[in-house]
Design a protein around this motif. Structure first.
Motif, PDB file in Angstrom:
ATOM      1  N   GLU A 126       0.843  -1.199   0.000  1.00  0.00           N
ATOM      2  CA  GLU A 126       0.000   0.000   0.000  1.00  0.00           C
ATOM      3  C   GLU A 126       0.881   1.254   0.000  1.00  0.00           C
ATOM      4  O   GLU A 126       0.687   2.157  -0.804  1.00  0.00           O
ATOM      5  N   ASP A 127       1.842   1.285   0.897  1.00  0.00           N
ATOM      6  CA  ASP A 127       2.712   2.459   1.016  1.00  0.00           C
ATOM      7  C   ASP A 127       3.497   2.678  -0.275  1.00  0.00           C
ATOM      8  O   ASP A 127       3.645   3.798  -0.742  1.00  0.00           O
ATOM      9  N   TRP A 128       4.009   1.580  -0.819  1.00  0.00           N
ATOM     10  CA  TRP A 128       4.838   1.690  -2.018  1.00  0.00           C
ATOM     11  C   TRP A 128       4.043   2.280  -3.172  1.00  0.00           C
ATOM     12  O   TRP A 128       4.489   3.193  -3.853  1.00  0.00           O
ATOM     13  N   PHE A 129       2.844   1.763  -3.374  1.00  0.00           N
ATOM     14  CA  PHE A 129       2.027   2.247  -4.487  1.00  0.00           C
ATOM     15  C   PHE A 129       1.598   3.698  -4.266  1.00  0.00           C
ATOM     16  O   PHE A 129       1.523   4.474  -5.220  1.00  0.00           O
ATOM     17  N   ASN A 130       1.327   4.078  -3.036  1.00  0.00           N
ATOM     18  CA  ASN A 130       0.974   5.475  -2.767  1.00  0.00           C
ATOM     19  C   ASN A 130       2.139   6.395  -3.112  1.00  0.00           C
ATOM     20  O   ASN A 130       1.968   7.452  -3.704  1.00  0.00           O
ATOM     21  N   GLU A 131       3.318   5.939  -2.763  1.00  0.00           N
ATOM     22  CA  GLU A 131       4.507   6.759  -2.991  1.00  0.00           C
ATOM     23  C   GLU A 131       4.855   6.867  -4.473  1.00  0.00           C
ATOM     24  O   GLU A 131       5.365   7.872  -4.937  1.00  0.00           O
ATOM     25  N   ILE A 156       0.373  -7.857  -8.287  1.00  0.00           N
ATOM     26  CA  ILE A 156       0.725  -7.509  -6.898  1.00  0.00           C
ATOM     27  C   ILE A 156      -0.514  -7.119  -6.106  1.00  0.00           C
ATOM     28  O   ILE A 156      -0.730  -7.581  -4.983  1.00  0.00           O
ATOM     29  N   ARG A 157      -1.340  -6.288  -6.734  1.00  0.00           N
ATOM     30  CA  ARG A 157      -2.554  -5.831  -6.044  1.00  0.00           C
ATOM     31  C   ARG A 157      -3.530  -6.973  -5.784  1.00  0.00           C
ATOM     32  O   ARG A 157      -4.201  -6.998  -4.772  1.00  0.00           O
ATOM     33  N   TRP A 158      -3.610  -7.916  -6.728  1.00  0.00           N
ATOM     34  CA  TRP A 158      -4.549  -9.021  -6.541  1.00  0.00           C
ATOM     35  C   TRP A 158      -4.169  -9.853  -5.310  1.00  0.00           C
ATOM     36  O   TRP A 158      -5.003 -10.296  -4.543  1.00  0.00           O
ATOM     37  N   TYR A 159      -2.861 -10.032  -5.141  1.00  0.00           N
ATOM     38  CA  TYR A 159      -2.407 -10.898  -4.055  1.00  0.00           C
ATOM     39  C   TYR A 159      -2.029 -10.157  -2.773  1.00  0.00           C
ATOM     40  O   TYR A 159      -1.628 -10.781  -1.795  1.00  0.00           O
ATOM     41  N   LEU A 197       1.509 -19.772  -1.210  1.00  0.00           N
ATOM     42  CA  LEU A 197       2.876 -19.830  -1.739  1.00  0.00           C
ATOM     43  C   LEU A 197       2.916 -19.459  -3.225  1.00  0.00           C
ATOM     44  O   LEU A 197       3.830 -18.758  -3.676  1.00  0.00           O
ATOM     45  N   ILE A 198       1.917 -19.920  -3.954  1.00  0.00           N
ATOM     46  CA  ILE A 198       1.864 -19.567  -5.380  1.00  0.00           C
ATOM     47  C   ILE A 198       1.683 -18.053  -5.531  1.00  0.00           C
ATOM     48  O   ILE A 198       2.316 -17.416  -6.369  1.00  0.00           O
ATOM     49  N   ALA A 199       0.835 -17.489  -4.679  1.00  0.00           N
ATOM     50  CA  ALA A 199       0.615 -16.034  -4.720  1.00  0.00           C
ATOM     51  C   ALA A 199       1.918 -15.301  -4.374  1.00  0.00           C
ATOM     52  O   ALA A 199       2.233 -14.257  -4.968  1.00  0.00           O
ATOM     53  N   ILE A 200       2.683 -15.842  -3.436  1.00  0.00           N
ATOM     54  CA  ILE A 200       3.969 -15.213  -3.085  1.00  0.00           C
ATOM     55  C   ILE A 200       4.929 -15.313  -4.276  1.00  0.00           C
ATOM     56  O   ILE A 200       5.569 -14.329  -4.665  1.00  0.00           O
ATOM     57  N   ASP A 201       5.015 -16.503  -4.886  1.00  0.00           N
ATOM     58  CA  ASP A 201       5.898 -16.686  -6.057  1.00  0.00           C
ATOM     59  C   ASP A 201       5.565 -15.662  -7.145  1.00  0.00           C
ATOM     60  O   ASP A 201       6.445 -15.012  -7.705  1.00  0.00           O
ATOM     61  N   ARG A 202       4.278 -15.556  -7.436  1.00  0.00           N
ATOM     62  CA  ARG A 202       3.865 -14.660  -8.519  1.00  0.00           C
ATOM     63  C   ARG A 202       4.121 -13.198  -8.155  1.00  0.00           C
ATOM     64  O   ARG A 202       4.481 -12.391  -9.015  1.00  0.00           O
ATOM     65  N   ALA A 206       6.402 -10.565 -10.118  1.00  0.00           N
ATOM     66  CA  ALA A 206       5.839  -9.287 -10.549  1.00  0.00           C
ATOM     67  C   ALA A 206       6.702  -8.126 -10.053  1.00  0.00           C
ATOM     68  O   ALA A 206       6.948  -7.161 -10.782  1.00  0.00           O
ATOM     69  N   TRP A 207       7.188  -8.222  -8.802  1.00  0.00           N
ATOM     70  CA  TRP A 207       8.078  -7.166  -8.286  1.00  0.00           C
ATOM     71  C   TRP A 207       9.372  -7.121  -9.099  1.00  0.00           C
ATOM     72  O   TRP A 207       9.903  -6.046  -9.378  1.00  0.00           O
ATOM     73  N   ALA A 208       9.879  -8.309  -9.457  1.00  0.00           N
ATOM     74  CA  ALA A 208      11.117  -8.349 -10.245  1.00  0.00           C
ATOM     75  C   ALA A 208      10.895  -7.675 -11.597  1.00  0.00           C
ATOM     76  O   ALA A 208      11.775  -6.977 -12.111  1.00  0.00           O
TER      77      ALA A 208
END
Ligand code: SF4
Length: 257
Positions: A126-131, A156-159, A197-202, A206-208
């Protein structure tokens, strides 16, 4: 064409169709728009019966996730190489309550290390996207590696909250299974942990991908990736059987194929 109401007879007829995989919707991420199995899912068909060509969309969605998982592989390799620099000790997260002293299951679930870490991640996003709001106006149209900034943000937002919700369900389920002395296999807690875990992987992938769009403050993104990677490892440790949990349709061999 307006939304078609599926009547009882139609529903019964639909449910008998062989193309549907029983229980495919039990351990999915509810992101139907991106799901590669919409044409095999009864839940989806009931809600979107008029959908024009689910099979074509399924193929596109599969290609999208394959692309993202390619990025995940490369990112995990990089993380391994710089583990010392970026590794984060989740155990150092603050805790306000002594978990041993907390009796109520909900509070215990809320206070579990994985829940706290996942909540912290949600807030971080949340903070990152606001910034970085302006970044999206400037570069939203650009696409790197065939995945646009908009698409990666959507992932990122979905998960963002999904990871926490599923980890908490897994933690709660495991506590209940232990309490009841139930060692049923496969365990629902492992199923919830697997989709988390799949959501974390994805999200890591996505961040990468987002990192490639960031010209300044890339370190912030790397910190988030490292944090997620630590969360991933902690979840795998807490749920050692989660990765091998077979989700109907997504992981198991389909008898109709
Ligand atoms: S299996 Fe796919 S189509 Fe069905 S509810 Fe889950 S995400 Fe939606």
């Amino acid at each position: 064409m307006g939304g078609k109401v599926v009547n009882r007879d139609r529903l019964k007829k639909l449910a008998k169709e062989k193309r549907f995989i029983p229980g495919v919707y039990n351990y999915c991420d509810r992101w139907c728009e991106r799901c590669p199995l919409t044409s095999r899912c009864l839940t989806f068909s009931i809600s979107e019966e008029e959908f024009s060509d689910p099979e074509a969309k399924d193929t596109r969605n599969e290609a999208f996730w394959n692309k993202l998982s390619g990025i995940l592989g490369e990112t995990l390799e990089l993380l391994k190489e710089s583990a010392e620099k970026w590794g984060i000790e989740l155990e150092t997260l603050d805790t306000t309550d002594d978990i041993e002293a907390v009796k109520a299951k909900e509070v215990a679930t809320e206070n579990h290390l994985l829940s706290r870490a996942a909540r912290r991640y949600s807030q971080w996003v949340e903070d990152w996207f606001n910034e970085k709001e302006t970044l999206f106006f400037e570069t939203a149209a650009a696409a790197r590696e065939g995945i646009s900034l908009e698409e990666t943000s959507e992932v990122i937002r979905w998960y963002q909250y999904f990871i926490c919700a599923k980890l908490m369900r897994a933690v709660r389920g495991k506590a209940e299974e232990e309490e009841e002395g139930c060692d049923e296999f496969p365990s629902d807690a492992d199923g919830s942990a697997k989709i988390a875990l799949i959501a974390i992987d994805r999200s890591i992938a996505a961040w990468a991908a987002i990192r490639q769009y960031i010209t300044d403050s890339a370190e912030g993104v790397i910190n988030i990736i490292a944090f997620l990677d630590s969360l991933r490892q902690a979840a795998e440790k807490a749920f050692p059987n989660a990765r091998s949990f077979m989700r109907p349709g997504f992981d198991s061999i389909d008898p109709d194929d």
